[in-house]
Motif scaffolding. Structure first.
Motif, short mmCIF file in Angstrom:
data_model
loop_
_atom_site.label_atom_id
_atom_site.label_comp_id
_atom_site.label_asym_id
_atom_site.label_seq_id
_atom_site.Cartn_x
_atom_site.Cartn_y
_atom_site.Cartn_z
N LEU A 1 -2.90 18.22 6.17
CA LEU A 1 -3.60 19.05 5.16
C LEU A 1 -4.43 17.97 4.18
N LEU A 2 -5.87 18.16 4.17
CA LEU A 2 -6.40 17.40 3.33
C LEU A 2 -6.70 17.99 1.74
N ASN A 3 -6.83 19.16 1.80
CA ASN A 3 -6.41 20.10 0.55
C ASN A 3 -6.91 21.48 0.68
N HIS A 4 -6.50 22.23 -0.54
CA HIS A 4 -7.05 23.51 -0.69
C HIS A 4 -8.13 23.52 -1.97
N ARG B 1 0.84 -1.08 0.08
CA ARG B 1 0.03 -0.10 -0.24
C ARG B 1 0.79 1.09 0.11
N THR B 2 0.84 2.13 -0.92
CA THR B 2 1.78 3.29 -1.18
C THR B 2 1.05 4.61 -1.03
N ARG B 3 -0.37 4.58 -0.73
CA ARG B 3 -0.86 5.89 -0.82
C ARG B 3 -0.30 6.86 -0.05
N THR B 4 -0.09 8.38 -0.42
CA THR B 4 0.50 9.29 0.34
C THR B 4 -0.20 10.66 0.23
N ARG B 5 -1.30 10.86 -0.38
CA ARG B 5 -1.77 11.91 -0.59
C ARG B 5 -2.39 12.67 0.74
N THR B 6 -3.02 11.59 1.41
CA THR B 6 -3.86 11.90 2.75
C THR B 6 -3.31 10.92 3.94
N GLU B 7 -2.00 10.45 3.71
CA GLU B 7 -1.85 9.23 4.43
C GLU B 7 -1.58 9.73 6.08
N HIS B 8 -2.25 8.94 6.96
CA HIS B 8 -1.96 9.15 8.39
C HIS B 8 -2.03 7.61 8.97
N HIS C 1 5.32 12.10 -0.68
CA HIS C 1 5.25 13.72 -0.44
C HIS C 1 3.71 13.84 0.11
N ALA C 2 3.75 14.30 1.28
CA ALA C 2 2.60 14.66 1.95
C ALA C 2 1.69 16.32 1.83
N PRO C 3 0.69 16.33 1.57
CA PRO C 3 0.25 17.76 1.30
C PRO C 3 0.78 18.61 2.48
N GLY C 4 1.06 19.64 2.03
CA GLY C 4 1.45 20.81 3.05
C GLY C 4 3.04 20.72 3.63
N GLN C 5 3.60 19.69 3.28
CA GLN C 5 4.85 19.45 3.77
C GLN C 5 5.99 19.74 2.70
#
Length: 384
Positions: free
Chosen positions: A335-338, A4-11, A288-292
């Motif tokens: 961050l989820l999104n802008h 599992r390689t999801r990174t966009r909203t990962e926690h 890469h995580a959003p906002g970082q």
């Protein structure tokens, strides 16, 4: 099964293996213990591990008290991003939903959708929501339903005025030859995201090697005003899928591009980083995580797709507001999104603050104001 390689909203939260099936009248009692959706929690609920910890502030309590299920408004189509029901209002996608206390080892629940509204003071309506699950919405691989069902990208791939959702699954694979395509498309409609997804069709000439095709990124990379997809291929190459797509998941055409990386992203905050009319692509060696902060290579869009000469690209770190989650212990905010949720043509900010796997709060902040959220809610809304 692929990693599992999801990174966009990962926690580090896993998801809840269930979907919303109750109206307020039938489900308020059940939700009370898990979410306090019908009223604020009693003073003892925090010590009992309530979903949002201590008693929420009045604004949060009012928001949660208005979460009876409501039908998805019927739309006629729009060009607004992330508008799955085509009513002209941006919707929100959330993965990794919180778990019920009795289900801490449950499977992935799926994807939560909260639909937008025409109320500029409350542009997301938690009452208007859907849970998309592998059982209800995924396409089978042979006779097998996937266990994973994770949101990856969203755009109007068939150009009908309703945003479509690209999801990642985990089809069975015996380790011999090229793995099956794990990406599926769930098409938008006047009722929102409904029905069964279809598997993305990647022609053999647009695949390379034995790595999973992953990391889909939406964009108009060739400047024809039709949404395309870029997907990873082996050896750092990019599979470029030209839109529009058919309802069977087939792109108009497809090809391999030589430069890329194991992780693909859209530039931030503009997908057309250099303003030349072509959306661009960022290839990175690490997630890469959003906002970082992060580094990658910018691949410029062109009539041939994201094949322009690469240059160094840096994602900027952001100072994020913290959703007013009342709890004891340490929390994290992602961050989820802008996006423009309230229709003022300015990017709003959506963040998620969470503690562990069973407590979270999502907050929508209007552009220029990170003190007073317009909407707050917990993903425990999606518990049965």
């Amino acid at each position: 099964m692929r990693p599992r390689t999801r990174t966009r909203t990962e926690h580090p939260q896993a998801a809840v293996p269930s979907r919303v099936t109750a109206t307020l009248a039938a489900g308020c009692t059940a939700l009370l213990l898990a979410l306090t959706a019908c009223a604020g929690p009693s003073p003892s609920s925090a010590s009992d591990g309530g979903k949002n910890g201590d008693t929420p502030p009045p604004a949060q309590a009012r928001t949660q008290a208005e979460t009876a299920r409501a039908p998805v408004p019927r739309g006629t189509g729009s060009r607004v991003p992330y508008d799955f029901n085509g009513d002209g209002h941006r919707d929100l996608v959330v993965d990794d939903l919180v778990k019920a206390p009795e289900d801490s080892h449950g499977d992935d629940a799926g994807i939560g959708i909260v639909y937008g509204s025409d109320d500029r003071d409350r542009p997301l309506d938690p009452a208007t929501r859907q849970l998309l699950s592998a059982r209800a919405n995924a396409a089978k691989s042979g006779d097998t339903l996937p266990a994973a069902f994770d949101a990856e990208a969203a755009c109007d791939l068939d150009r009908d005025g309703f945003t479509d959702l690209v999801v990642s699954t985990d089809p069975p694979y015996n380790g011999i030859g090229a793995p099956p395509v794990p990406l599926q498309i769930l098409f938008g409609s006047p009722q929102g995201l409904t029905g069964k997804a279809v598997t993305v069709r990647i022609p053999q000439q647009a695949r390379f090697g034995n790595e999973w095709p992953e990391q889909p990124v939406c964009g108009d990379f060739d400047g024809d005003r039709k949404a395309d997809l870029a997907v990873t291929a082996s050896a750092g190459q990019v599979t470029f899928l030209h839109g529009p797509f058919t309802r069977t998941g087939a792109p108009r055409s497809a090809e391999l591009l030589p430069d890329g990386g194991p992780y693909l992203y859209a530039p931030e905050p503009r997908t057309d980083a250099d303003g030349d009319g072509y959306d661009d692509l960022v290839a990175a060696a690490r997630p890469h995580a959003p906002g970082q902060a992060g580094k990658g290579t910018l691949l410029l869009g062109s009539a041939k797709g994201p094949a322009g000469p690469g240059s160094a690209y840096a994602f900027a770190a952001e100072d994020l507001p913290t959703a007013p989650l009342k709890t004891t212990g340490s929390t994290r905010t992602a961050l989820l999104n802008h996006g423009d949720y309230d229709g003022d043509k300015k990017p709003d900010t959506v963040v998620r603050t969470y503690r562990g796997e069973r407590q979270d709060l999502i907050a929508l902040y209007p552009a220029g104001n990170t003190k007073e959220p317009l909407v707050t809610f917990s993903t425990a809304l999606f518990l049965p």
